[in-house]
Motif scaffolding. Structure first.
Motif, mmCIF file in Angstrom:
data_model
loop_
_atom_site.group_PDB
_atom_site.id
_atom_site.type_symbol
_atom_site.label_atom_id
_atom_site.label_comp_id
_atom_site.label_asym_id
_atom_site.label_seq_id
_atom_site.Cartn_x
_atom_site.Cartn_y
_atom_site.Cartn_z
ATOM 1 N N LEU A 1 0.778 -0.999 -0.085
ATOM 2 C CA LEU A 1 -0.062 0.005 0.063
ATOM 3 C C LEU A 1 0.781 1.334 -0.145
ATOM 4 O O LEU A 1 0.601 1.969 -0.642
ATOM 5 C CB LEU A 1 -1.135 -0.017 1.149
ATOM 6 N N ALA A 2 1.858 1.146 0.924
ATOM 7 C CA ALA A 2 2.814 2.362 0.747
ATOM 8 C C ALA A 2 3.424 2.462 -0.539
ATOM 9 O O ALA A 2 3.718 3.754 -1.096
ATOM 10 C CB ALA A 2 3.920 2.314 1.673
ATOM 11 N N HIS A 3 3.745 1.516 -1.207
ATOM 12 C CA HIS A 3 4.406 1.473 -2.559
ATOM 13 C C HIS A 3 3.388 2.117 -3.509
ATOM 14 O O HIS A 3 3.909 3.347 -4.146
ATOM 15 C CB HIS A 3 4.997 0.164 -2.954
ATOM 16 N N LEU A 4 2.253 2.024 -3.483
ATOM 17 C CA LEU A 4 1.118 2.319 -4.255
ATOM 18 C C LEU A 4 0.926 3.825 -4.085
ATOM 19 O O LEU A 4 0.896 4.868 -4.903
ATOM 20 C CB LEU A 4 -0.064 1.622 -4.202
ATOM 21 N N VAL A 5 0.871 4.045 -2.699
ATOM 22 C CA VAL A 5 0.840 5.687 -2.472
ATOM 23 C C VAL A 5 1.937 6.441 -2.726
ATOM 24 O O VAL A 5 1.578 7.550 -3.361
ATOM 25 C CB VAL A 5 0.567 5.825 -0.896
ATOM 26 N N GLY A 6 3.006 5.912 -2.844
ATOM 27 C CA GLY A 6 4.434 6.785 -3.436
ATOM 28 C C GLY A 6 4.059 6.850 -4.889
ATOM 29 O O GLY A 6 4.703 8.051 -5.302
ATOM 30 N N MET A 7 3.694 5.899 -5.609
ATOM 31 C CA MET A 7 3.557 5.754 -6.899
ATOM 32 C C MET A 7 2.643 7.004 -7.426
ATOM 33 O O MET A 7 2.894 7.788 -8.239
ATOM 34 C CB MET A 7 3.165 4.631 -7.604
ATOM 35 N N VAL A 8 1.505 7.170 -6.695
ATOM 36 C CA VAL A 8 0.604 8.258 -6.856
ATOM 37 C C VAL A 8 1.136 9.566 -6.573
ATOM 38 O O VAL A 8 1.201 10.337 -7.568
ATOM 39 C CB VAL A 8 -0.843 7.740 -6.016
ATOM 40 N N PHE A 9 2.021 9.415 -5.452
ATOM 41 C CA PHE A 9 2.461 10.986 -5.150
ATOM 42 C C PHE A 9 3.597 11.411 -6.188
ATOM 43 O O PHE A 9 3.610 12.337 -6.536
ATOM 44 C CB PHE A 9 3.091 11.011 -3.741
ATOM 45 N N THR A 10 4.351 10.360 -6.696
ATOM 46 C CA THR A 10 5.346 10.612 -7.552
ATOM 47 C C THR A 10 4.712 11.213 -9.047
ATOM 48 O O THR A 10 5.218 11.987 -9.690
ATOM 49 C CB THR A 10 6.346 9.398 -7.901
ATOM 50 N N SER A 11 3.505 10.309 -9.494
ATOM 51 C CA SER A 11 3.010 10.840 -10.588
ATOM 52 C C SER A 11 2.326 12.232 -10.484
ATOM 53 O O SER A 11 2.345 12.835 -11.686
ATOM 54 C CB SER A 11 2.173 9.812 -11.067
ATOM 55 N N MET A 12 1.958 12.481 -9.252
ATOM 56 C CA MET A 12 1.278 13.716 -9.225
ATOM 57 C C MET A 12 2.135 14.848 -9.364
ATOM 58 O O MET A 12 2.061 15.904 -9.765
ATOM 59 C CB MET A 12 0.501 13.835 -8.118
ATOM 60 N N THR A 13 3.425 14.871 -8.926
ATOM 61 C CA THR A 13 4.363 15.815 -8.820
ATOM 62 C C THR A 13 5.115 15.716 -10.293
ATOM 63 O O THR A 13 5.765 16.610 -10.619
ATOM 64 C CB THR A 13 5.514 15.440 -7.848
ATOM 65 N N ASP A 14 5.354 14.757 -10.877
ATOM 66 C CA ASP A 14 5.905 14.873 -12.530
ATOM 67 C C ASP A 14 5.263 14.789 -13.344
ATOM 68 O O ASP A 14 5.643 15.004 -14.571
ATOM 69 C CB ASP A 14 6.722 13.324 -12.563
ATOM 70 N N GLY A 15 3.754 15.182 -13.139
ATOM 71 C CA GLY A 15 2.937 15.449 -14.161
ATOM 72 C C GLY A 15 2.283 14.734 -15.026
ATOM 73 O O GLY A 15 1.572 14.725 -15.913
ATOM 74 N N THR A 16 2.386 13.330 -14.786
ATOM 75 C CA THR A 16 1.904 12.234 -15.524
ATOM 76 C C THR A 16 0.458 11.746 -15.013
ATOM 77 O O THR A 16 -0.645 11.157 -15.558
ATOM 78 C CB THR A 16 2.614 10.748 -15.389
ATOM 79 N N TRP A 17 0.057 12.259 -13.655
ATOM 80 C CA TRP A 17 -1.074 11.636 -12.974
ATOM 81 C C TRP A 17 -2.428 12.405 -13.724
ATOM 82 O O TRP A 17 -3.568 11.479 -13.697
ATOM 83 C CB TRP A 17 -1.065 12.230 -11.610
ATOM 84 N N GLY A 18 -2.388 13.561 -14.160
ATOM 85 C CA GLY A 18 -3.626 13.996 -14.749
ATOM 86 C C GLY A 18 -3.909 13.434 -16.201
ATOM 87 O O GLY A 18 -4.963 13.644 -16.720
ATOM 88 N N ARG A 19 -2.978 12.593 -16.609
ATOM 89 C CA ARG A 19 -3.319 11.836 -18.097
ATOM 90 C C ARG A 19 -3.831 10.649 -17.705
ATOM 91 O O ARG A 19 -4.653 9.923 -18.485
ATOM 92 C CB ARG A 19 -2.094 11.874 -18.831
ATOM 93 N N LEU A 20 -3.817 10.215 -16.425
ATOM 94 C CA LEU A 20 -4.377 8.600 -16.233
ATOM 95 C C LEU A 20 -6.011 9.096 -15.732
ATOM 96 O O LEU A 20 -6.376 9.645 -14.732
ATOM 97 C CB LEU A 20 -3.897 8.147 -14.885
ATOM 98 N N LYS A 21 -6.751 8.418 -16.542
ATOM 99 C CA LYS A 21 -8.494 8.733 -16.227
ATOM 100 C C LYS A 21 -9.207 7.475 -16.014
ATOM 101 O O LYS A 21 -8.595 6.451 -16.477
ATOM 102 C CB LYS A 21 -8.816 9.675 -17.331
ATOM 103 N N VAL A 22 -10.272 7.646 -16.022
ATOM 104 C CA VAL A 22 -11.272 6.458 -15.957
ATOM 105 C C VAL A 22 -12.122 6.881 -17.086
ATOM 106 O O VAL A 22 -12.734 8.112 -17.195
ATOM 107 C CB VAL A 22 -11.912 6.110 -14.697
ATOM 108 N N CYS A 23 -12.685 5.992 -17.980
ATOM 109 C CA CYS A 23 -13.723 6.011 -18.829
ATOM 110 C C CYS A 23 -15.051 6.680 -18.271
ATOM 111 O O CYS A 23 -15.478 6.465 -17.387
ATOM 112 C CB CYS A 23 -14.065 4.867 -19.519
#
Length: 193
Positions: A126-148
């Protein structure tokens, strides 16, 4: 030349692909439903396959519930990438799970830091997944991951369109069906006037 369908069906880059894979362990309804995780044993296999858990580590029913809660909280956060409101309850779930997921900064030989779990087992996953989310939010990739946007689908996709306007996991599937339905609705409304 890449079609819009092919672009939208691409996996997210780097570790964000693991977050996408978790969200996509369940999507759709009816005949188009897809469910991968239905037991702690299946969760164990999924976490091991994605290098988030050691093979011999146990997975309890409580661990299973927490991961499913995180999955649905992430789905809600991804809906917000279409500029829809996030449910406060999903933010609370994410924050509660994140508060139990200790992370530490690890500096690598190339000089780049990563967030790594400071605990083992499912809590570490769970920590690893939370870290992945945080990292993607800071590197700008998060906003492109969407749900249909198709409420009957909700599959996560990585939007590679230049203007970040992707709305469906597949233009040939969900996009085409929703556009045809909207056309029929407009046509019916027009003929009733």
């Amino acid at each position: 030349m890449t079609t819009l369908h092919e672009e939208q069906s691409k996996a997210a880059p780097g570790s964000l692909a693991v977050v996408q894979a978790l969200v996509n362990t369940q999507y759709g309804q009816g005949r188009r439903a897809h469910t991968e995780l239905t037991s702690p044993d299946q969760l164990h296999a999924w976490l091991v396959e994605h290098c988030l858990l050691a093979d011999g580590a146990p997975v309890t029913q409580g661990d299973f519930r927490r991961v499913l809660q995180l999955r649905e909280a992430l789905r809600s956060l991804l809906r917000a990438n279409h500029e829809t409101a996030m449910l406060a309850s999903h933010i609370d779930v994410f924050n509660r799970l994140a508060s139990d997921a200790p992370l530490t900064v690890l500096l690598h030989a190339d000089g780049l830091p990563t967030l790594e779990p400071d605990i083992a087992g499912v809590d570490g996953a769970l920590a690893h997944l939370v870290g992945m989310v945080f990292t993607s939010m800071t590197d700008g990739t998060w906003g492109r991951l969407k749900v249909c946007r198709n409420e009957r689908c909700q599959k996560a996709f990585y939007d590679t369109s230049k203007n970040r306007s992707g709305a469906w996991c597949s233009m040939a599937g969900c996009g085409s069906r929703l556009k045809a339905s909207a056309y029929r609705h407009r046509r019916t409304a027009h003929t009733e006037e």
